[in-house]
Design a protein around this motif. Structure first.
Motif, PDB file in Angstrom:
ATOM      1  N   ASP A   1      71.102 -24.002 -26.777  1.00  0.00           N
ATOM      2  CA  ASP A   1      70.990 -25.016 -27.831  1.00  0.00           C
ATOM      3  C   ASP A   1      70.170 -26.174 -27.256  1.00  0.00           C
ATOM      4  O   ASP A   1      70.680 -26.952 -26.453  1.00  0.00           O
ATOM      5  CB  ASP A   1      72.370 -25.493 -28.263  1.00  0.00           C
ATOM      6  CG  ASP A   1      72.327 -26.455 -29.454  1.00  0.00           C
ATOM      7  OD1 ASP A   1      71.237 -27.016 -29.732  1.00  0.00           O
ATOM      8  OD2 ASP A   1      73.358 -26.645 -30.103  1.00  0.00           O
ATOM      9  N   VAL A   2      68.911 -26.263 -27.639  1.00  0.00           N
ATOM     10  CA  VAL A   2      68.031 -27.270 -27.035  1.00  0.00           C
ATOM     11  C   VAL A   2      68.415 -28.682 -27.457  1.00  0.00           C
ATOM     12  O   VAL A   2      68.015 -29.651 -26.806  1.00  0.00           O
ATOM     13  CB  VAL A   2      66.553 -27.000 -27.367  1.00  0.00           C
ATOM     14  CG1 VAL A   2      66.137 -25.613 -26.918  1.00  0.00           C
ATOM     15  CG2 VAL A   2      66.274 -27.178 -28.849  1.00  0.00           C
ATOM     16  N   ASP A   3      69.206 -28.827 -28.518  1.00  0.00           N
ATOM     17  CA  ASP A   3      69.619 -30.151 -28.978  1.00  0.00           C
ATOM     18  C   ASP A   3      70.694 -30.756 -28.089  1.00  0.00           C
ATOM     19  O   ASP A   3      70.877 -31.976 -28.069  1.00  0.00           O
ATOM     20  CB  ASP A   3      70.138 -30.098 -30.419  1.00  0.00           C
ATOM     21  CG  ASP A   3      69.088 -29.608 -31.401  1.00  0.00           C
ATOM     22  OD1 ASP A   3      67.908 -29.564 -31.027  1.00  0.00           O
ATOM     23  OD2 ASP A   3      69.459 -29.273 -32.538  1.00  0.00           O
ATOM     24  N   THR A   4      71.420 -29.923 -27.356  1.00  0.00           N
ATOM     25  CA  THR A   4      72.524 -30.418 -26.535  1.00  0.00           C
ATOM     26  C   THR A   4      72.323 -30.150 -25.051  1.00  0.00           C
ATOM     27  O   THR A   4      73.189 -30.487 -24.246  1.00  0.00           O
ATOM     28  CB  THR A   4      73.849 -29.759 -26.970  1.00  0.00           C
ATOM     29  OG1 THR A   4      73.746 -28.340 -26.814  1.00  0.00           O
ATOM     30  CG2 THR A   4      74.144 -30.073 -28.433  1.00  0.00           C
ATOM     31  N   THR A   5      71.191 -29.550 -24.694  1.00  0.00           N
ATOM     32  CA  THR A   5      70.932 -29.192 -23.301  1.00  0.00           C
ATOM     33  C   THR A   5      70.055 -30.238 -22.634  1.00  0.00           C
ATOM     34  O   THR A   5      68.968 -30.558 -23.128  1.00  0.00           O
ATOM     35  CB  THR A   5      70.250 -27.816 -23.200  1.00  0.00           C
ATOM     36  OG1 THR A   5      71.099 -26.840 -23.802  1.00  0.00           O
ATOM     37  CG2 THR A   5      69.991 -27.444 -21.752  1.00  0.00           C
ATOM     38  N   LEU A   6      70.519 -30.759 -21.520  1.00  0.00           N
ATOM     39  CA  LEU A   6      69.740 -31.717 -20.735  1.00  0.00           C
ATOM     40  C   LEU A   6      69.400 -31.059 -19.403  1.00  0.00           C
ATOM     41  O   LEU A   6      70.255 -30.885 -18.542  1.00  0.00           O
ATOM     42  CB  LEU A   6      70.532 -33.006 -20.506  1.00  0.00           C
ATOM     43  CG  LEU A   6      70.889 -33.829 -21.748  1.00  0.00           C
ATOM     44  CD1 LEU A   6      71.752 -35.028 -21.376  1.00  0.00           C
ATOM     45  CD2 LEU A   6      69.623 -34.296 -22.464  1.00  0.00           C
ATOM     46  N   SER A   7      68.142 -30.682 -19.241  1.00  0.00           N
ATOM     47  CA  SER A   7      67.713 -30.017 -18.014  1.00  0.00           C
ATOM     48  C   SER A   7      66.225 -30.233 -17.825  1.00  0.00           C
ATOM     49  O   SER A   7      65.460 -30.187 -18.783  1.00  0.00           O
ATOM     50  CB  SER A   7      68.029 -28.528 -18.068  1.00  0.00           C
ATOM     51  OG  SER A   7      67.540 -27.864 -16.923  1.00  0.00           O
TER      52      SER A   7
END
Length: 320
Positions: free
Chosen positions: A111-117
């Motif tokens: 989920d790119v909206d909740t992933t911080l990387s």
């Protein structure tokens, strides 16, 4: 395709658009097929890597700076094409970024909206409800799929090789759409059944996986071979005779046990079983048969040390 890069706009619905990239500019002409491959093999030893005009894969031993530049060029080409087709009555902001994952032939969904990387995660699907971004799935024979739900604005991108189709990556991604409403799907360029020859163990694992995940209807499971498999013995007596003439008896026995799988049709039926609407026909191009596209299987058969990766991309713009 774009007059600058091998990038084709496949579809546009409201603020969402789907793009297919390729290795080279040009029209598909079926340059290679399984019947003529043995001729190429005789002269293919020690070929150089095939990175084409728009390799998007960082993991195929190409220069990282060149690949990152290609990704930026792709984003610019997408925005250029969208600007050219936008209606006068509606204005949109440019797509600001494309998201990528390290694809591992598994079932993890990012989920790119909740992933911080700072680095792409290991996954075979992505989902998002944001505007101003795109999701890109790389392939070189596997089946790329993108999804869009107009009611929620959610988009997704899926990498579905035979392993992904067996473990239920399509069904798992569809289940991440939590709102009601029709979901539309597009399937990008991939390998055709005519050129996808495998051993019977792959067929067995696919059937077992589809049954366990319940990713096909019972009717499709009951007719699995009829719908998705061509067995060697059904491909014609002449082809079998030619095989026997060119190989040893042991090799011929191995070849006869091979079969050909229809991965794009299987993917389409899994989408249908998940109540997803296929928005367009299955792709007519074959990644293996047309060297405008990248093909890992063709690279292997031609003994090339590496080949590039193309992408199916879905983007969602923000209106002004």
């Amino acid at each position: 395709m774009s007059n600058k890069l091998p990038v084709t706009l496949l579809a546009q619905i409201e603020d969402v658009a789907v793009f297919q990239t390729a290795a080279f500019l040009g029209n598909g002409v079926d340059r290679l097929d399984s019947e003529h491959l043995h001729v190429d093999l005789n002269t293919a030893t020690n070929q150089s890597a095939n990175y084409g005009e728009l390799n998007l894969g960082l993991h195929v031993k190409d220069e990282a700076a060149k690949v990152l530049t290609n990704r930026m060029r792709l984003l610019a080409a997408i925005n250029e094409q969208l600007a050219n087709v936008s209606s006068d009555s509606q204005s949109y902001m440019n797509v600001k970024s494309l998201h990528w994952v390290n694809q591992v032939h598994g079932k993890h969904i990012c989920d790119v909206d909740t992933t911080l990387s700072m680095e792409p995660l290991a996954a075979d699907a992505m989902i998002s409800k944001q505007v101003g971004l795109g999701l890109a799935i790389m392939t070189a024979d596997c089946v790329p799929i993108v999804l869009y739900q107009p009611a929620s604005g959610q988009i997704a991108a899926i990498h579905a090789g035979w392993q992904g189709l067996a473990c239920g990556i399509i069904q798992a991604t569809v289940q991440r759409f939590t709102e009601s409403g029709e979901i539309k799907a597009w399937i990008g360029v991939c390998i055709s059944q005519a050129n996808y020859e495998v051993g019977p163990h792959v067929r067995d694992q696919l059937l077992a996986g589809c049954a366990e995940a319940q990713s096909l209807t019972q009717s499709d499971l009951n007719k699995f071979d009829e719908r998705y498999v061509i067995h060697r013995e059904t491909q014609g007596l002449q082809q079998t005779a030619d095989t026997l003439a060119k190989h040893t008896v042991e090799d011929a026995e191995t070849d006869i046990s091979k079969l050909k799988l229809n991965l794009p049709r299987l993917a389409a039926d899994q989408l249908k079983a998940a109540e997803v609407t296929l928005a367009d026909e299955l792709p007519k191009e074959c990644s293996y048969g047309d060297d405008c596209y990248y093909s890992y299987r063709r690279q292997t058969h031609l003994q090339q040390p590496a080949t590039g990766r193309m992408a199916l991309v879905i983007v969602r713009r923000a209106s002004i």
